[in-house]
Enzyme design. Sequence first.
Site, mmCIF file in Angstrom:
data_model
loop_
_atom_site.group_PDB
_atom_site.id
_atom_site.type_symbol
_atom_site.label_atom_id
_atom_site.label_comp_id
_atom_site.label_asym_id
_atom_site.label_seq_id
_atom_site.Cartn_x
_atom_site.Cartn_y
_atom_site.Cartn_z
ATOM 1 C CG ASP A 1 -2.226 0.818 1.134
ATOM 2 O OD1 ASP A 1 -2.670 1.034 0.046
ATOM 3 O OD2 ASP A 1 -2.751 1.415 2.208
ATOM 4 C CB SER B 1 -6.518 2.180 -0.246
ATOM 5 O OG SER B 1 -4.991 2.640 -0.107
ATOM 6 C CD GLN C 1 -4.411 0.989 -3.247
ATOM 7 O OE1 GLN C 1 -4.027 1.962 -3.584
ATOM 8 N NE2 GLN C 1 -4.093 0.120 -2.452
#
Length: 301
Positions: A220, A244, A294
């Site tokens: 991330d 996110s 993502q």
Amino acid sequence: MTEVARAAATELDSGEPGGGQEVLDRLVGLLDLERIEENIFRGVSPSHSPVRVFGGQVAGQALVAAGRTVPAERAVHSLHAYFIRGGDPSVPIVYEVDRIRDGRSFTTRRVVAVQHGKAIFSLSASFQKAEHGIEHADPMPDVPRPETLPTLPERARGYPDVLGLRSRPRPIDLRYVNDPPWVTRETGERPARNQVWMRADGTLPDEPLLHVCVLTYASDMTLLDSPLARHGVYWDTDRVLGASLDHALWFHRPFRADEWFLYDTETPSASGARGLATGRFFAEDGTLIATVVQEGLLRVL
């Protein structure tokens, strides 16, 4: 709460810059969840966290919760997650595991992270016993060795507010191959690709699930650099609101997260205040070890 987790909660963001084994041990402590019931676990956040819980932390902790209900001989091969609400770092996170299926070859788990009585994150993960089959993989891009590249604090020299480097210790050693986004926004470059060497900044125990969870934590980081850099903006230097939204990871081959791996990311699209980023992880010997996708919320004000 375990003693290790309690220490991690109070010390990971202790105000001392840098990294090293001590900071990495605190991350390992954060991933050491407390078992409350058979399928219920509790995790904590660093006491000096930002306003919201870091997405990589909740994803890593959720994967730990799932993995602790699965036989050790079955390794996680994929996860799919949604970030539903911003996490509150001031209170513990409860992870509820649903044992969806235990098959002959595959095990499926669903995890919901809960705070204040509401779901903040959901994860589905699939585990598989070791099997043999066909093999192929993309080659690693030709990039400089990590030891030849400047550290993150060296890259940020002259940019004191970038990434909160003055106050936040980091358990991941991170080295940009290309110029980072806070530099390219000034030079006028608009790179669609971002490449970063990473590794846990110390030595991890020999527990395969822990290495997978540390890589999940690191996945991330820098991933949404690609869509931002494409448009010459960056978190700490422009008015960008972001988060996110979802996260998917596929683990292809065994690896150690305390050895160097290349995070090669790019962005195929951005629209509707959302940016999509894809990434590949390569071990230092060129082995493709994982793939990530993502989508993130990116509001440029």
